[in-house]
Write an enzyme that holds these catalytic residues in place. Structure first.
Site, PDB file in Angstrom:
ATOM      1  N   SER A  14     -34.296  62.663  21.965  1.00  0.00           N
ATOM      2  CA  SER A  14     -34.343  62.040  20.242  1.00  0.00           C
ATOM      3  C   SER A  14     -34.738  63.261  19.391  1.00  0.00           C
ATOM      4  O   SER A  14     -34.026  64.372  19.379  1.00  0.00           O
ATOM      5  CB  SER A  14     -35.604  60.979  20.281  1.00  0.00           C
ATOM      6  OG  SER A  14     -35.349  60.317  19.008  1.00  0.00           O
ATOM      7  N   GLU A  46     -26.939  52.230  22.318  1.00  0.00           N
ATOM      8  CA  GLU A  46     -27.833  52.866  21.269  1.00  0.00           C
ATOM      9  C   GLU A  46     -27.581  52.354  19.997  1.00  0.00           C
ATOM     10  O   GLU A  46     -28.483  52.378  19.025  1.00  0.00           O
ATOM     11  CB  GLU A  46     -28.048  54.574  21.470  1.00  0.00           C
ATOM     12  CG  GLU A  46     -28.719  55.072  22.500  1.00  0.00           C
ATOM     13  CD  GLU A  46     -29.144  56.499  22.490  1.00  0.00           C
ATOM     14  OE1 GLU A  46     -29.585  56.442  21.203  1.00  0.00           O
ATOM     15  OE2 GLU A  46     -28.922  57.205  23.184  1.00  0.00           O
ATOM     16  N   HIS A  94     -31.804  53.527  23.287  1.00  0.00           N
ATOM     17  CA  HIS A  94     -32.409  55.004  22.974  1.00  0.00           C
ATOM     18  C   HIS A  94     -33.679  55.287  23.762  1.00  0.00           C
ATOM     19  O   HIS A  94     -33.775  56.266  24.260  1.00  0.00           O
ATOM     20  CB  HIS A  94     -32.799  54.999  21.466  1.00  0.00           C
ATOM     21  CG  HIS A  94     -33.164  56.081  20.853  1.00  0.00           C
ATOM     22  ND1 HIS A  94     -32.086  57.192  21.025  1.00  0.00           N
ATOM     23  CD2 HIS A  94     -34.222  56.627  20.433  1.00  0.00           C
ATOM     24  CE1 HIS A  94     -32.890  58.247  20.285  1.00  0.00           C
ATOM     25  NE2 HIS A  94     -34.131  57.933  19.985  1.00  0.00           N
TER      26      HIS A  94
END
Length: 321
Positions: free
Chosen positions: A187, A246, A298
């Site tokens: 991320s 995601e 995610h």
């Protein structure tokens, strides 16, 4: 462009879960255990250490986790994988690294020193700190994130901590191979890994960016990467992973503000575009891999990405499509 790594072929999910859970049982033989077998005790991770280090570059204190392989180091030293979000990543990464190294002939992963960079304090404090440490400085007019506190753009200070303080500390205490050092981030951490690749590609040999936040700063990375394209050919190798789910909108309210925010940040599309660019225009001598991980979102994508990071650092050709 999707590929399946050697690790995913050789380690099924059931076996991997067993590898993760089995070594986390408390170690026996202590006097306390002999006195009261029913007492709850802290879990210990074998061959694992931690200490806190305060950086002169960032002014922050970091919790550094290290997992040292068993046995003597090779003549050149251990390969090293530096992992961000260490509080989350280290328990899994240390166990997987150890078990994969025990079966190196099968996994292709040599004994690897794991160094995970985390934060002491609360989870909220870590969110604020990483929002500064992992984000690149932006030129005027580029929007910062609306999350993670006011202070952002400290990636260069954080990299200076790693390069000038942490790496020398690790090299002084453990036999490491300076030519085989990797960086893993997820991320915002993936954003940081790509920022380092584009601005200081010589810092690491291997870069693994899991679900990188390419959207940050109105996709500032797409401008920053031109520095890499304009420079000399580099030996670095890169792996980008992303979860196939995601970009799925929230099932409870597909028209909510969060759904609209997710639609403006298409993780799979951005990761694919970055992977294609790296494979075609980055002037990298090492391999570039891009992998969409089926069924992952995610949050969940970090676990399989960690195992792939170790495999890619150890033997990138084993992960060829």
């Amino acid at each position: 462009m999707q590929s399946m790594s050697l690790l995913s072929l050789r380690l099924g999910r059931g076996l991997l879960l067993g590898l993760l859970l089995a070594p986390l049982l408390p170690l026996g033989g202590s006097p306390a255990l002999a006195r009261d077998e029913t007492a709850w005790r802290p879990v210990e991770l074998p061959q694992s250490l931690q200490r806190d280090v305060t950086s002169r570059h960032t002014g922050r204190t970091y919790r550094i986790f290290v997992a040292k392989p068993a046995g003597a180091a090779p003549a050149a030293g251990y390969p090293v994988l530096y992992a961000l979000d260490g509080n989350t990543a280290f328990p899994t990464l240390s166990v997987v690294a150890r078990r994969m190294a025990e079966r190196a002939a099968v996994t292709g992963v040599p004994p690897t020193l794991v160094v995970a960079i985390g934060y002491p304090g609360s989870a909220d404090e870590a969110v604020t700190a990483r929002a500064d440490d992992y984000t690149p400085p932006l030129p005027p007019g580029r929007p910062k994130s609306e999350r993670g506190g006011e202070r952002q753009g400290g990636a260069d200070r954080f990299l200076a901590f790693i390069e000038e303080e942490l790496k020398p500390l690790i090299a002084a205490e453990f036999p490491v191979d300076p030519a085989r050092q990797g960086l893993f981030g997820h991320s915002y951490g993936g954003l940081f890994a790509l920022h380092v690749l584009f601005t200081r590609p010589q810092a690491f040999h291997t870069y693994v960016a899991a679900s990188p936040s390419v959207w940050y700063g109105d996709r500032y990375l797409r401008l920053e990467r031109e520095q890499l394209a304009a420079g000399a050919r580099r030996q670095a190798q890169v792996l980008i992973t992303v979860g196939a789910r995601e970009d799925d909108p929230p099932s409870d309210n597909p028209d909510s503000p969060r759904a609209r925010l997710l639609a403006s940040r298409p993780m799979v599309t951005d990761a694919r575009e970055m992977g294609l660019w790296l494979a075609g225009g980055a002037r990298l001598a090492g391999p570039v891999r891009y992998e969409v991980l089926a069924g992952e979102n995610h949050g969940s994508v970090i676990l399989p990405s960690l195992t792939r990071a170790l495999a890619f650092l150890g033997d990138p050709e084993a992960m060829a499509p």
